[in-house]
Design a protein around this motif. Structure first.
Motif, PDB file in Angstrom:
ATOM      1  N   ILE A  73      -5.832  56.180 -23.350  1.00 11.36           N
ATOM      2  CA  ILE A  73      -5.299  56.037 -21.958  1.00 11.36           C
ATOM      3  C   ILE A  73      -3.898  55.323 -21.655  1.00 11.36           C
ATOM      4  N   GLY A  74      -3.213  55.104 -22.789  1.00  8.60           N
ATOM      5  CA  GLY A  74      -2.005  54.667 -22.936  1.00  8.60           C
ATOM      6  C   GLY A  74      -1.783  53.014 -23.048  1.00  8.60           C
ATOM      7  N   ARG A  75      -2.822  52.587 -23.502  1.00  9.60           N
ATOM      8  CA  ARG A  75      -2.804  50.725 -23.684  1.00  9.60           C
ATOM      9  C   ARG A  75      -2.899  50.545 -25.015  1.00  9.60           C
ATOM     10  N   GLU A  76      -2.201  49.545 -25.207  1.00 10.98           N
ATOM     11  CA  GLU A  76      -2.413  48.721 -26.583  1.00 10.98           C
ATOM     12  C   GLU A  76      -2.830  47.477 -26.407  1.00 10.98           C
ATOM     13  N   PRO A  77      -4.076  47.134 -26.691  1.00 12.38           N
ATOM     14  CA  PRO A  77      -4.815  45.886 -26.440  1.00 12.38           C
ATOM     15  C   PRO A  77      -4.097  44.690 -27.159  1.00 12.38           C
ATOM     16  N   TRP A 112       1.884  36.608 -26.579  1.00 12.60           N
ATOM     17  CA  TRP A 112       2.438  36.585 -25.047  1.00 12.60           C
ATOM     18  C   TRP A 112       4.049  36.797 -25.155  1.00 12.60           C
ATOM     19  N   LEU A 113       4.726  35.780 -25.976  1.00  9.13           N
ATOM     20  CA  LEU A 113       5.948  35.962 -26.070  1.00  9.13           C
ATOM     21  C   LEU A 113       6.648  37.416 -26.290  1.00  9.13           C
ATOM     22  N   GLU A 114       5.780  37.935 -27.568  1.00 10.95           N
ATOM     23  CA  GLU A 114       6.388  39.033 -27.786  1.00 10.95           C
ATOM     24  C   GLU A 114       5.846  40.485 -26.792  1.00 10.95           C
ATOM     25  N   ALA A 115       4.653  40.135 -26.125  1.00 16.34           N
ATOM     26  CA  ALA A 115       4.440  41.057 -25.066  1.00 16.34           C
ATOM     27  C   ALA A 115       5.426  41.304 -24.055  1.00 16.34           C
ATOM     28  N   THR A 116       6.006  40.102 -23.548  1.00 17.32           N
ATOM     29  CA  THR A 116       6.711  39.970 -22.390  1.00 17.32           C
ATOM     30  C   THR A 116       8.403  40.021 -22.873  1.00 17.32           C
ATOM     31  N   GLY A 117       8.529  40.358 -24.355  1.00 20.27           N
ATOM     32  CA  GLY A 117       9.737  40.690 -24.707  1.00 20.27           C
ATOM     33  C   GLY A 117      10.683  39.625 -24.864  1.00 20.27           C
ATOM     34  N   MET A 118      10.091  38.405 -24.885  1.00 18.13           N
ATOM     35  CA  MET A 118      10.843  37.038 -25.120  1.00 18.13           C
ATOM     36  C   MET A 118      11.006  36.861 -26.580  1.00 18.13           C
ATOM     37  N   SER A 119      10.282  37.353 -27.306  1.00 13.46           N
ATOM     38  CA  SER A 119      10.366  37.159 -28.529  1.00 13.46           C
ATOM     39  C   SER A 119       9.913  38.329 -29.623  1.00 13.46           C
ATOM     40  N   THR A 120      10.979  39.117 -29.802  1.00 17.14           N
ATOM     41  CA  THR A 120      10.459  40.564 -30.585  1.00 17.14           C
ATOM     42  C   THR A 120      11.462  40.658 -31.916  1.00 17.14           C
ATOM     43  N   GLY A 121      11.060  41.489 -32.699  1.00 22.09           N
ATOM     44  CA  GLY A 121      12.042  41.896 -33.673  1.00 22.09           C
ATOM     45  C   GLY A 121      12.531  40.742 -34.621  1.00 22.09           C
ATOM     46  N   GLU A 122      13.805  40.588 -34.870  1.00 19.45           N
ATOM     47  CA  GLU A 122      14.238  39.665 -35.477  1.00 19.45           C
ATOM     48  C   GLU A 122      14.095  38.268 -34.866  1.00 19.45           C
ATOM     49  N   ARG A 138     -18.103  30.897 -33.259  1.00 13.53           N
ATOM     50  CA  ARG A 138     -17.245  31.912 -33.106  1.00 13.53           C
ATOM     51  C   ARG A 138     -16.153  31.829 -31.972  1.00 13.53           C
ATOM     52  N   PRO A 139     -15.107  32.807 -32.192  1.00  7.46           N
ATOM     53  CA  PRO A 139     -13.933  32.705 -31.241  1.00  7.46           C
ATOM     54  C   PRO A 139     -14.309  33.262 -29.795  1.00  7.46           C
ATOM     55  N   LEU A 140     -13.382  32.728 -29.037  1.00  3.56           N
ATOM     56  CA  LEU A 140     -13.426  33.502 -27.687  1.00  3.56           C
ATOM     57  C   LEU A 140     -11.957  33.979 -27.255  1.00  3.56           C
ATOM     58  N   PHE A 141     -11.938  35.150 -26.746  1.00  2.27           N
ATOM     59  CA  PHE A 141     -10.575  35.992 -26.636  1.00  2.27           C
ATOM     60  C   PHE A 141     -10.604  36.375 -25.098  1.00  2.27           C
ATOM     61  N   ILE A 142      -9.423  36.569 -24.527  1.00  2.00           N
ATOM     62  CA  ILE A 142      -9.045  37.383 -23.622  1.00  2.00           C
ATOM     63  C   ILE A 142      -8.228  38.516 -24.141  1.00  2.00           C
ATOM     64  N   TYR A 143      -8.257  39.775 -23.524  1.00  2.00           N
ATOM     65  CA  TYR A 143      -7.363  40.792 -23.942  1.00  2.00           C
ATOM     66  C   TYR A 143      -6.225  41.444 -22.749  1.00  2.00           C
ATOM     67  N   SER A 144      -5.328  41.912 -23.231  1.00  2.00           N
ATOM     68  CA  SER A 144      -4.582  42.678 -22.220  1.00  2.00           C
ATOM     69  C   SER A 144      -3.621  43.541 -22.718  1.00  2.00           C
ATOM     70  N   ASP A 145      -2.470  43.855 -21.995  1.00  2.00           N
ATOM     71  CA  ASP A 145      -1.563  45.069 -22.518  1.00  2.00           C
ATOM     72  C   ASP A 145      -0.147  44.810 -22.203  1.00  2.00           C
TER      73      ASP A 145
END
Length: 621
Positions: free
Chosen positions: A110-114, A309-319, A257-264
């Protein structure tokens, strides 16, 4: 699972940690969010275990000024992923287990990358009514019986009442159910679902009420639900370990055990309020989590979530992402003053643990190769004997130890004017080994391990299908920290059973133990991982409760016999013999470059930082 004890000077070290800028930079900083500026709704659903924590974070977000609507449905981790990955109805999925590959595939369709955000740690708590006066501790084997084949309590232990067991367990959509089944039934849910007199519910409060209603009831759920009801419930310890913040953190409690939340990322871009709420959640969760009844995730895990979070929001990606991570790595470890071994003169006297010996020997070799021309002696006499020479005789400058120093040993040190300082240098996994000619022992339970090293005379006494041949035991001497740690973990600190076992050879020299095991297919013993690693062509490592000793299982605490390694010294010694301070400095600076070559595993950055800060405090810098 292991108990990492950092008892010495904990208060002092923690105070140093809290006061120093280097430690303040351990946690990744996210852009500040003002809840007053956040508008729009957020839809969440999933784990009933995560529900109380997310509910608390929503409440805090609202109290800080957010005026929108955040809905939270507690429907179980599986059902939460169904709504997130199939129906596409939610923005955030709460989960008390990691998302499965099949669920990721559904999301992708459905076009989501969790994206996974680690938010905390839970200890699944097995509970009985406070009116139950007979169940206080169970083995993992008994736990499997209780939740499957046993009809009455007397079926588990003859001295317990012959009353039917009333079972209250989470529904099959629950991550708590999944995790329990994975840990206790090796992912086979058939036994627990076939058990009679069992009530399932996705609502943990229903389970709590069921257990409260009968002294013969038992169930399990997230620790928070026990914490809310501990006046009417008793937590059952497992293999002698109760669920606490400490046992969840150090991995000794079997059901942590670990606890999580997921988004996209797309959701977070299209609905910025989702990104802002997750930011606020990750920024403030450690301030609130203990109030809810759970335990914080490690700094490393929380940093991973914040970087996600930073990568998902484009504040820290790639190099930029790589640069951020490299910068973090550079600031995470405290810098010590540079030491040039060419400039170091004078002798250093060390003694103690045979487990630490190979690592200290390696560090001395590296120190010499870099130019040190003095003499450093290392005697491998066991942790206890090492503390005797350091704290009673006052003959050594450094004491090597594979266990934490005891209060009585600290008192002995104090009597001769020494204040022992603890330096964490690495992690070991005590390895239970048999000869490579042994083709029947590959895995044992902790209960079987206790039998093997105490009451069992032959292998067939442990499992009927094993040979009726006498067990030949090779174990470290009583002065060894390895012996102490094994006895603490397997025999609850009572050394009488292991010392009373027949056909047992003790030695402070681990190579003697290795040779003894190599000599017979019916021999077994234990020692530091490094000695197994040196001899793995002739030895087989035995897994415990299905977990083999590796860098990963030692680090995450899933291997039951992982334990910390230390060296100890004293500020006065380090001042009067500056070569001691310089060698310890060099040791702490370079240990992580060498430790894997020796066969051990690095201490966490936090633990190594604690050691480096202790050094700085000792030399007055």
């Amino acid at each position: 699972m292991q108990k990492f004890r950092f008892g010495l000077f904990v208060t002092v070290i923690l105070a140093l940690v809290m006061a120093l800028p280097a430690f303040a930079q351990d946690i990744v900083e996210l852009p500040e969010v003002d809840p007053l500026d956040v508008t729009g709704d957020v839809v969440t659903a999933g784990s009933s275990t995560v529900y109380p924590l997310s509910e608390r974070m929503v409440e805090v977000f609202r109290d800080a000024g957010y005026a929108g609507e955040i809905s939270i449905d507690e429907i179980g981790s599986g059902a939460g992923f169904e709504r997130f990955c199939v129906a596409g109805e939610t923005d955030i999925s709460n989960a008390s287990r990691a998302i499965r590959d099949t669920e990721i595939e559904s999301c992708n369709e459905i076009g989501r990358e969790p994206i996974e955000f680690r938010i905390g740690t839970d200890a699944i708590t097995v509970a009985v009514s406070s009116d139950n006066d007979f169940v206080t501790d169970v083995t993992t084997e008994e736990l499997a019986q209780i939740f499957s084949t046993a009809e009455t309590w007397a079926d588990v232990r003859a001295e317990w009442p012959a009353e039917p067991i009333q079972r209250f367990i989470p529904g099959t959509d629950s991550g708590t159910f999944d995790y329990f089944v994975e840990e206790i039934f090796e992912e086979d849910e058939a036994p627990i679902l076939a058990a009679s007199n069992t009530q399932l519910s996705e609502n943990d409060n229903v389970l709590v009420q069921g257990i409260q209603g009968s002294p013969y009831a038992i169930g399990f759920f997230g620790f928070a639900y026990y914490a809310e009801n501990e006046d009417t419930l008793n937590a059952v310890s497992i293999d002698g370990v109760t669920p606490t913040a400490e046992t969840a953190e150090d991995g000794s409690y079997p059901l942590a055990r670990p606890l999580f939340i997921y988004s996209d990322a797309t959701i977070m871009a299209e609905k910025p309020q989702v990104a802002q709420f997750i930011n606020y959640y990750l920024t403030h969760v450690n301030e609130e989590i203990s109030e809810v009844g759970y335990f914080p995730a490690s700094d490393a895990a929380l940093n991973g979530a914040r970087e996600a979070w930073l990568e998902a929001t484009g504040m820290s990606t790639g190099e930029d992402m790589e640069a951020t991570e490299e910068a973090m790595e550079e600031v995470e470890l405290v810098e010590l003053p540079a030491v040039d071994p060419l400039d170091v003169t004078g002798d250093v006297v060390t003694a103690g643990s045979s487990t630490v010996y190979p690592l200290s020997e390696r560090m001395v070799e590296v120190f010499r190769d870099a130019g040190y021309a003095g003499e450093i002696s290392i005697d491998e006499i066991g942790s206890g004997a090492g503390f005797e020479r350091f704290c009673v005789a006052g003959e050594t400058d450094i004491s090597n130890a594979s266990r934490a120093i005891r209060d009585t040993e600290i008192e002995s040190c104090n009597e001769i004017g020494r204040e022992p300082i603890e330096f964490r240098i690495g992690t070991d996994a005590i390895t239970v080994a048999v000869s490579s000619d042994n083709d029947f022992v590959t895995d044992v339970t902790t209960e079987e391990l206790a039998q093997i090293f105490s009451t069992a005379e032959t292998w067939a006494d442990v499992r009927a299908e094993w040979p009726a041949e006498p067990i030949q035991r090779f174990i470290p001497g009583t002065d060894s920290g390895t012996f102490d740690y094994f006895v603490e973990e397997i025999f609850e600190e009572d050394e009488a059973p292991i010392l009373g076992a027949s056909n047992t050879q003790l030695s402070e020299n681990d190579n003697v133990l290795v040779q003894g095991i190599q000599g017979s297919p019916y021999a077994i013993g234990f020692f530091g991982f490094a000695y197994y690693a040196e001899n793995e062509d002739t030895l087989n490592a035995v897994s415990i409760d299905g977990v083999t000793p590796t860098a990963e299982t030692a680090e995450d605490g899933s291997y039951p016999l992982a334990r910390p390694l230390f060296i100890y010294s004293d500020a006065t010694i380090m001042a009067e013999k500056p070569q001691v301070a310089q060698f310890i400095n060099y040791y702490l600076t370079h240990v992580n470059e060498e430790i894997s070559e020796v066969g051990y595993f690095p201490a966490s950055d936090a633990a190594l930082n604690g050691a480096r800060e202790a050094w700085l405090a000792a030399v007055g810098e």
